[in-house]
Design an enzyme around this catalytic site. Structure first.
Site, PDB file in Angstrom:
ATOM      1  CG  ASN A 617      41.370  43.572  31.344  1.00  0.00           C
ATOM      2  OD1 ASN A 617      42.415  44.214  31.478  1.00  0.00           O
ATOM      3  ND2 ASN A 617      40.196  44.042  31.745  1.00  0.00           N
ATOM      4  N   GLY A 690      46.350  33.036  35.901  1.00  0.00           N
ATOM      5  CA  GLY A 690      46.380  33.472  37.299  1.00  0.00           C
ATOM      6  C   GLY A 690      47.584  32.999  38.085  1.00  0.00           C
ATOM      7  CD  GLU A 691      46.724  28.394  40.146  1.00  0.00           C
ATOM      8  OE1 GLU A 691      46.555  27.733  39.098  1.00  0.00           O
ATOM      9  OE2 GLU A 691      46.410  27.975  41.263  1.00  0.00           O
TER      10      GLU A 691
HETATM   11 MO1  MOS Z   1      43.884  27.861  43.474  1.00  0.00          MO
HETATM   12  S1  MOS Z   1      45.360  27.512  44.803  1.00  0.00           S
HETATM   13  O1  MOS Z   1      43.541  26.476  42.641  1.00  0.00           O
HETATM   14  O2  MOS Z   1      42.714  28.798  44.124  1.00  0.00           O
END
Ligand code: MOS
Length: 732
Positions: A617, A690-691
């Site tokens: 997305n 995400g990271e």
């Molecule tokens: Mo993450 S810091 O693995 O929520």
């Protein structure tokens, strides 16, 4: 019916590319968005539960020692006070992510300032808070260790590695860099503070909490209480951010459960912001030494990375700051050193990309220093050091996009406008450009999900997976809609309930690719069930807009079967994890202005280019990247947990004193997502995103500060006092 898949081989079929609905990758709005902005999404603390009473944690006002007495009687006869819980099963600190078992318990042994000791329960929150604040606790104090400078560091053998001879490479290098950086502790700073409501029905516990990984959290709370996980139901349908702080069960949940059992009525325990800072998780401070040896053209012949981090006694987690160093750049002589101290500070755990957030940042600062020393352009220096295979193991990369991210990012940003350090000035402002690479390890985790196709042609996706603000509701809806040929308004996704099949949970950027794969597998099975009814092969089936097209015949999915068709998908990580090095990559480019009079830094432009396999997305992925880069601004300029050297307590334990970037600190952020498929990573060719965008982001800013001002701050954050001192020393 169930569809199990173990990722033992790459999936070159890329079935999602063959589907007809056209939902994957599109910028679907989050279905939970309107509920959240209208206040109708129910967060942990907001459930209306009958006969509810309230608990507030009473916490240690000394950092180390033993509790000799809790003067419960003094407050128990106050109006409205119901109980003072001093159970040995109360948690000293939260469980680490994925632990699946109780963390250290027995809060009568104090290991850090602010540690929970007891729970005061009252009819109202205010009465409980007042009584908890005045509860007299007597201590036998002992000496602790509160500063890294005073600590003895252990060097665990399994965390060291070495190949070749780094010392010799350093001695023979045409250019070498040997620098030490420090990064301070960080708080996750999720918007929603921790809160839990516990209620019992006989031996069965229902816990409404704010958690990231329910299947593990269920085991953690069961183990903490000494009960069977089958007797625990956890509900976290909406989570107001986690960033690591809600990976493991935390003190408020176990306290609420114990009190509710004792009192025979539901108990709510909500943490204040100060309690979140002091009793959940912090990112460890780090000291990091980077050694780089290079030939005359800047090609690395050696890399060394030593990290010093801390945690409480008895904790196994240690901020994995060196995690990406084994594979980001080439060089045949390599050494990783890892050192851990036991400190009496708030528990250290996963916070916003544990490891790479601080580790890649410092490595990318050192690379900038090497670029300066060799006279090679920073982008060219990275290009020259991209390895063909994992330089530590020789394994192939599952996919590798760093060169594309460097080329694309540099062009879009206008990197060729960069000038020599300290040469561009606009009035009082020194202007500079900086860059850094991004990388983050990629993980596929075990996950299950159930998908049902109802007789009226609608789909329901169900898993205990969480959406912590990342977009899980959206992407799982999109995957199911794509695979089953259903428009978005005919797919419903239900999350955050341990009565549903266990997903991966949200953490380590693994949620979307792992739980998304489980949904994909369930849908593949449903497609086979549909095909069997239409007497065709699953691969010959086209599903679109609620209709099945097979052998030139169109059939409505509604009414295809009398009842509901159901399938469970189950993904397991297999051999591809061992056979390949899996990581995501990207680049950051920034422009900063440093005030020559005050030392203040303003980030003027920030551009990120990332690849993470198939993007499910574009809106939610891009939002994740904007968030990560914003964390990078915080890490570079303001974020810093400050501990009192006398007792280790966190001095700036709220969002007024712990400075996160606000809107005025963040420029327009430009995010580019590179199109990619990673066949080894998951059957949907997606990786975690995400990271990624926090991993190195801070270095792009501090490298730009150097380019602007000639000041190299090696002690994060690069606050104005440090920059000003550098300007006074060197320039003026
Ligand atoms: Mo993450 S810091 O693995 O929520």
């Amino acid at each position: 019916m169930s569809e199990h898949h173990k990722m033992d081989a790459p999936d070159h079929a890329r079935r999602l590319d063959d589907m007809a609905q056209g939902l994957i990758g599109t910028a679907m709005d989050r279905p939970d968005g309107p509920l959240k902005v209208s206040g109708t999404a129910t967060y942990a603390h907001e459930w209306a539960v009958d006969n509810l009473c309230h608990g507030v944690l009473a916490r240690a006002t000394v950092p180390t020692g033993r509790v000799s007495d809790v003067a419960a009687q003094d407050i128990l006869d106050r109006p409205g006070i119901l109980a003072v819980i001093t159970d040995r099963r109360l948690l000293r600190n939260p469980a680490q992510g994925g632990a699946g078992e109780a963390p250290v318990q027995d809060p009568s042994r104090i290991a850090y300032f602010g540690q929970p000791i007891a729970l005061v329960v009252a009819e109202t929150f205010e009465a409980a808070r007042d009584a908890a604040a005045s509860l007299r606790i007597d201590y036998e104090e002992t000496e602790g260790t509160y500063r890294p400078e005073d600590a003895a560091f252990e060097t665990p053998e399994d965390k060291q590695s070495s190949q070749g001879d780094l010392d010799a490479a350093m001695a023979q290098a045409a250019h070498s860099i040997d620098v030490t950086y420090t990064t301070p502790g960080h708080n996750s700073a999720a918007m929603e503070p921790h809160g839990a409501i516990a209620s019992w029905d006989g031996d069965d516990l229902v816990l409404r909490g704010s958690y990231q990984m329910l299947k593990h959290n269920r085991k953690e709370i069961a183990d903490s209480l000494g009960i069977d996980p089958a007797n625990v139901r956890l509900l976290s349908p909406y989570v107001g951010g986690g960033f690591g702080s809600k990976l493991g069960i935390a003190p408020e949940a176990v306290a609420a459960a114990l009190a509710a059992r004792d009192l025979g009525r539901p108990v709510s325990v909500a943490l204040s912001r100060q309690q979140v800072f002091e009793t959940t998780m912090r990112r460890s401070e780090t000291r990091q030494r980077i050694r780089l040896a290079a030939d005359a053209e800047g090609r690395l012949t050696g890399i060394g990375h030593d990290a010093w981090v801390s945690n409480l006694p008895g904790e196994t987690f240690a901020e994995p700051a060196t995690q990406a160093t084994p594979f980001l750049y080439g060089g045949e002589n390599r050494q990783i050193g890892f050192h851990v101290a036991r400190l009496n500070r708030t528990c250290a755990g996963s916070v916003r990309a544990p490891g790479e957030a601080v580790g890649v940042t410092v490595l990318e600062n050192a690379m900038d220093e090497l670029a300066e020393a060799t006279g090679v352009d920073p982008v060219d220096l990275r290009r020259r050091n991209i390895p063909d295979t994992d330089p530590s193991t020789g394994k192939p990369f599952s996919s590798h996009t760093l060169r594309r991210a460097l080329d694309d990012g540099a062009t879009r940003f206008g990197w060729n406008q960069r000038q020599r350090p300290g040469t561009r000035r606009e009035g009082d402002w020194l202007i500079g450009l900086g860059m850094a690479c991004a990388t983050r390890v990629n993980i596929l985790a075990e996950a299950r999900a159930r998908v049902s196709l109802t007789a009226d042609g609608r789909a329901v996706v169900e898993t205990d997976m969480t959406d912590i603000g990342t977009g899980t509701y959206a992407i799982l809806t999109q995957i199911a809609g794509e695979m089953l040929g259903l428009p978005l308004d005919r797919v419903t996704t239900r999350l955050g309930d341990t009565d549903l099949p266990p997903g991966s949970g949200s953490g380590g950027s693994m949620g979307a690719s792992s739980t998304g794969s489980a949904v994909y597998l369930a849908c593949r099975n449903l497609r086979a069930q549909i095909a069997a009814r239409l007497d065709c092969a699953e691969t010959d089936l086209t599903l679109k807009d609620g209709k099945a097209i097979a052998a030139n015949k169109t059939t409505d999915l509604a009414g295809l079967s009398d009842g509901t068709l159901t399938a469970e998908g189950h993904i397991e990580p297999g051999k591809t994890r061992e056979e390949t090095r899996q990581a995501t990559f990207g680049t950051f480019f920034t422009e900063v202005a440093v005030n020559a009079v005050t030392g203040e830094t303003r980030v003027r432009r920030m551009q990120g280019t990332f690849a993470a396999g198939r993007i499910l997305n574009h809106k939610t992925a891009r939002s994740q990247c904007i968030g990560g880069m914003t964390f990078g601004i915080g890490m570079a300029l303001t974020e810093e947990l400050m501990h009192d050297p006398r007792d280790g307590h966190i001095v700036n334990r709220d969002l007024a004193e712990y400075h996160m970037p606000v809107n005025a600190d963040v420029p327009q952020i430009d995010v580019v997502l590179l199109d990619e498929r990673d066949d080894w990573a998951s059957p949907i060719q997606a990786k975690g995103i995400g990271e990624l965008s926090i991993c190195g982001a801070g270095a792009a800013i501090t490298n730009a500060i150097y380019n602007a001002s000639g000041v190299r701050v090696r002690d994060y954050p690069a606050s104005l006092d440090k920059i000003l001192a550098g300007l006074d020393d060197g320039r003026g």
